[in-house]
Design an enzyme around this catalytic site. Structure first.
Site, PDB file in Angstrom:
ATOM      1  N   SER A   1       6.005   1.920  -1.126  1.00 21.63           N
ATOM      2  CA  SER A   1       7.080   1.110  -1.747  1.00 21.63           C
ATOM      3  C   SER A   1       6.408   0.133  -2.694  1.00 21.63           C
ATOM      4  CB  SER A   1       7.878   0.381  -0.666  1.00 21.63           C
ATOM      5  OG  SER A   1       7.008  -0.227   0.279  1.00 21.63           O
TER       6      SER A   1
ATOM      7  N   HIS B   1      31.805 -27.746  11.644  1.00 23.96           N
ATOM      8  CA  HIS B   1      30.834 -27.942  12.717  1.00 23.96           C
ATOM      9  C   HIS B   1      31.272 -27.154  13.947  1.00 23.96           C
ATOM     10  CE1 HIS B   1      27.907 -29.844  15.315  1.00 23.96           C
ATOM     11  NE2 HIS B   1      28.872 -29.982  16.218  1.00 23.96           N
TER      12      HIS B   1
HETATM   13  P1  NAI Z   1       8.812  -4.535  -5.056  1.00 26.29           P
HETATM   14  O1  NAI Z   1       8.585  -4.728  -6.488  1.00 26.29           O
HETATM   15  O2  NAI Z   1       9.742  -5.416  -4.326  1.00 26.29           O
HETATM   16  O3  NAI Z   1       7.419  -4.620  -4.272  1.00 26.29           O
HETATM   17  C1  NAI Z   1       6.353  -3.778  -4.581  1.00 26.29           C
HETATM   18  C2  NAI Z   1       5.095  -4.372  -3.988  1.00 26.29           C
HETATM   19  O4  NAI Z   1       4.076  -3.384  -4.047  1.00 26.29           O
HETATM   20  C3  NAI Z   1       4.586  -5.599  -4.743  1.00 26.29           C
HETATM   21  O5  NAI Z   1       4.296  -6.628  -3.838  1.00 26.29           O
HETATM   22  C4  NAI Z   1       3.350  -5.081  -5.459  1.00 26.29           C
HETATM   23  O6  NAI Z   1       2.367  -6.066  -5.655  1.00 26.29           O
HETATM   24  C5  NAI Z   1       2.881  -4.012  -4.493  1.00 26.29           C
HETATM   25  N1  NAI Z   1       2.053  -2.967  -5.100  1.00 26.29           N
HETATM   26  C6  NAI Z   1       2.211  -2.384  -6.302  1.00 26.29           C
HETATM   27  N2  NAI Z   1       1.254  -1.444  -6.501  1.00 26.29           N
HETATM   28  C7  NAI Z   1       0.492  -1.444  -5.393  1.00 26.29           C
HETATM   29  C8  NAI Z   1      -0.662  -0.693  -4.984  1.00 26.29           C
HETATM   30  N3  NAI Z   1      -1.194   0.244  -5.759  1.00 26.29           N
HETATM   31  N4  NAI Z   1      -1.192  -0.951  -3.769  1.00 26.29           N
HETATM   32  C9  NAI Z   1      -0.663  -1.901  -2.953  1.00 26.29           C
HETATM   33  N5  NAI Z   1       0.411  -2.647  -3.297  1.00 26.29           N
HETATM   34  C10 NAI Z   1       0.989  -2.411  -4.491  1.00 26.29           C
HETATM   35  O7  NAI Z   1       9.237  -2.993  -4.931  1.00 26.29           O
HETATM   36  P2  NAI Z   1       9.891  -2.159  -3.747  1.00 26.29           P
HETATM   37  O8  NAI Z   1       9.688  -2.812  -2.436  1.00 26.29           O
HETATM   38  O9  NAI Z   1       9.429  -0.769  -3.956  1.00 26.29           O
HETATM   39  O10 NAI Z   1      11.424  -2.233  -4.082  1.00 26.29           O
HETATM   40  C11 NAI Z   1      11.890  -1.835  -5.359  1.00 26.29           C
HETATM   41  C12 NAI Z   1      13.051  -2.657  -5.773  1.00 26.29           C
HETATM   42  O11 NAI Z   1      14.217  -2.259  -5.060  1.00 26.29           O
HETATM   43  C13 NAI Z   1      12.932  -4.143  -5.476  1.00 26.29           C
HETATM   44  O12 NAI Z   1      12.180  -4.817  -6.453  1.00 26.29           O
HETATM   45  C14 NAI Z   1      14.353  -4.569  -5.520  1.00 26.29           C
HETATM   46  O13 NAI Z   1      14.727  -4.749  -6.846  1.00 26.29           O
HETATM   47  C15 NAI Z   1      15.074  -3.365  -4.943  1.00 26.29           C
HETATM   48  N6  NAI Z   1      15.377  -3.623  -3.530  1.00 26.29           N
HETATM   49  C16 NAI Z   1      16.178  -4.678  -3.217  1.00 26.29           C
HETATM   50  C17 NAI Z   1      16.475  -4.954  -1.909  1.00 26.29           C
HETATM   51  C18 NAI Z   1      17.313  -6.134  -1.610  1.00 26.29           C
HETATM   52  O14 NAI Z   1      17.905  -6.682  -2.520  1.00 26.29           O
HETATM   53  N7  NAI Z   1      17.401  -6.548  -0.356  1.00 26.29           N
HETATM   54  C19 NAI Z   1      15.970  -4.135  -0.806  1.00 26.29           C
HETATM   55  C20 NAI Z   1      15.082  -3.089  -1.247  1.00 26.29           C
HETATM   56  C21 NAI Z   1      14.833  -2.846  -2.564  1.00 26.29           C
END
Ligand code: NAI
Ligand code: FAD
Length: 475
Positions: A279, A454
């Site tokens: 992810s 409350h």
């Molecule tokens: P993300 O952008 O939230 O996190 C990706 C993480 O992976 C970052 O911390 C980054 O530094 C790390 N990363 C990148 N390349 C890497 C590597 N080669 N090795 C190790 N770490 C690495 O992306 P994520 O979790 O895939 O989610 C995608 C999107 O989906 C989110 O940005 C969000 O917009 C959406 N989403 C929203 C949710 C919510 O609103 N509750 C829940 C899940 C997803």
């Protein structure tokens, strides 16, 4: 012969189906094209959000939270349980039912609003005399034409080079929502939103979860204080983290996956896990759209280039949601969809990007809106802050969930609220008050002077607003 419409929407996720409904409400003859298939090959509108995103992840978070409560917290209430088990097949079946209810609900809404739904892939064919032709290939082939096209084709999971998703051992968000039995060990690459939410689900059900993150710090987009508090809570729950890693290889075998990486000290380490969730962010999706064929401009990340109003480089072609710049969030996609439909109707649709709230549905939940303390410092803006812990909130004590706090950031001079950051119970719901307040340009004192019920968690919001002026009443 092409079927003629006023507006064609390509993509039926939150950006697309909401744009289609709003355009229909405004009196347009609208087509919505979406290719997502359910397991029987039928239409499954709702996009990533409904099928493999927001909705199924929250269903599993709920199930796993019940399991965690039953195993770890019921005893505090004097409730005894023996032989607690989890039927993963049933849990996944319930999640699939929740998804189906949402798919069916969207089909119903499209019909109710007289939007013509086409199940298949939409692709630009040509633009001629101010009219766009779009082909649909799928359940039934068709050719559509319209003056306006809204592209809402969403995003797809980013693969790690050398570790292609097989959805068995190496899982995207899709496979992470379909693991058939609790793995003994689970690796997660990326400590972002998906990593935390899906890591939490499987950790609560008993998996040993290790999260590997490339960056040296945790949750950089959140307020530093919130990120610190959340990391403490997650670590206490047993999630293991390694920051500042560099993945050097991923090998799959019959029994699992071996991830080789160098840690923050530069030492070579291997992690042996049954399954691995990758992810590391998502990429805009324009596969099969024939963007190049009509000259629709993309940026270097593959996102459709739009201006602040979601206009592309082509006249009357608009794009919204994950396929354009900005946060990849369902509610942001929806807001853009509504605004574009209204602009097509000559109205003044508006999206305030500073007021798009973020929520992470872990335990504790994390939410925020507006600016973080580190952003204000970087800007050199003079601000005041106020914080109130749930530990001092009566409702949180009664709930047995006192982790975290509410934090307000307000302008030092005018007291206007600049950001609100919450980590703790029901942060996802509490943040709405802050969004409303900021939309009305409220001051911290405005919130501090409003009567809050409350006992309620929302009293922590009021108290944090009071804390800006150093006059909390219960702390
Ligand atoms: P993300 O952008 O939230 O996190 C990706 C993480 O992976 C970052 O911390 C980054 O530094 C790390 N990363 C990148 N390349 C890497 C590597 N080669 N090795 C190790 N770490 C690495 O992306 P994520 O979790 O895939 O989610 C995608 C999107 O989906 C989110 O940005 C969000 O917009 C959406 N989403 C929203 C949710 C919510 O609103 N509750 C829940 C899940 C997803
Ligand atoms: P999508 O939802 O991706 O929809 C695009 C649709 O277009 C899809 O149905 C796709 O099949 C279709 N399509 C693509 N190309 C074509 C074509 N050429 N012809 C026809 N159809 C096409 N966001 C939140 O706000 N809250 C959350 O809790 C949350 N949780 C998430 C959890 C996970 C695991 C993931 C992966 C994402 C989560 N998100 C969450 C992000 C959210 O899902 C997206 O921001 C949102 O779905 C974007 O909406 P969209 O309409 O732009 O695109």
């Amino acid at each position: 012969m092409s079927k003629s419409f006023d507006v064609i929407v390509i993509g039926g996720g939150p950006g697309g189906y909401i744009a289609a409904i709003r355009a229909a409400q405004l009196g347009f003859n609208v087509a919505c094209v979406d290719e997502w298939k359910n397991d029987k090959g039928g239409p499954a509108p709702g996009g990533t959000c409904t099928n493999v995103g927001c909705i199924p992840s929250k269903a599993l978070l709920q199930s796993s939270e019940h399991f965690d409560h039953a195993g770890n917290h019921f005893a505090d209430h004097g409730i005894g349980l023996s032989n607690l088990t989890i039927d993963v097949t049933k849990m996944l079946g319930r999640k699939d039912q929740v998804v189906k209810q949402n798919n069916d609900g969207i089909l119903y809404l499209l019909k109710k609003n007289k939007v013509s739904f086409f199940h298949g892939r939409g692709a630009f064919v040509k633009a001629e005399s101010g009219t766009y032709e779009v082909s649909v290939s799928g359940t039934a082939d068709a050719t559509l034409s319209a003056k306006h096209v809204i592209v809402a084709t969403g995003s797809i999971a980013r693969q790690l080079p050398g570790a292609a998703f097989d959805e068995d051992r190496i899982l995207s968000n899709d496979g992470a929502l379909r693991i058939g039995a609790v793995p003994k060990t689970l690796g997660v690459i990326g400590s972002g939103v998906i990593g935390l939410e899906m890591g939490s689900v499987w950790r609560r059900l008993g998996a040993e979860v290790t999260i590997l993150e490339a960056l040296p710090g945790f949750l950089g987009a959140a307020d530093e204080g919130v990120a610190k508090e959340a990391l403490k809570a997650f670590t206490k729950q047993g999630l293991k983290f390694a920051f500042g890693v560099k993945i050097t290889g991923v090998q799959t075998g019959a029994k699992g996956v071996v991830v080789a990486y160098t840690n923050a000290k530069g030492e070579a380490v291997t992690l042996d896990v049954e399954r691995l969730i990758v992810s590391i962010g998502r990429i805009p999706n324009t596969i099969g759209l024939n963007a190049a064929g009509v000259g629709l401009a993309l940026d270097e990340r593959g996102a459709i280039i739009v201006d602040a109003d979601c206009k592309t480089n082509l006249p009357n072609v608009w794009a919204v949601g994950d396929v354009v710049r900005g946060p990849m969030l369902a509610h942001k996609a929806e807001e853009e969809g509504v605004a574009v439909a209204e602009r097509i109707a000559g109205q003044h649709g508006h999206v305030d990007f500073n007021l798009v709230p973020w929520v992470i549905y872990t335990s504790p939940e994390i939410s925020w809106v507006g600016q973080t303390e580190q952003q204000l410092k970087a800007e050199g803006r003079a601000y005041k802050s106020g914080q109130f812990p749930f530990m001092a909130n009566g409702r949180a004590r009664a709930l047995g969930d006192t982790t975290g706090f509410v934090k307000f950031l307000a302008d030092a001079e005018t007291d206007e609220i600049l950001g609100v950051h919450i980590v703790g119970p029901f942060a996802s719901e509490l943040i709405a008050e802050a969004v409303v307040a900021m939309a009305f340009k409220a001051s911290a004192e405005d919130i501090a002077r409003i009567c809050h019920a409350h006992p309620s968690l929302s009293e922590a919001t009021k108290e944090a607003a009071l804390a800006v002026d150093k006059r909390t009443l219960n702390y």
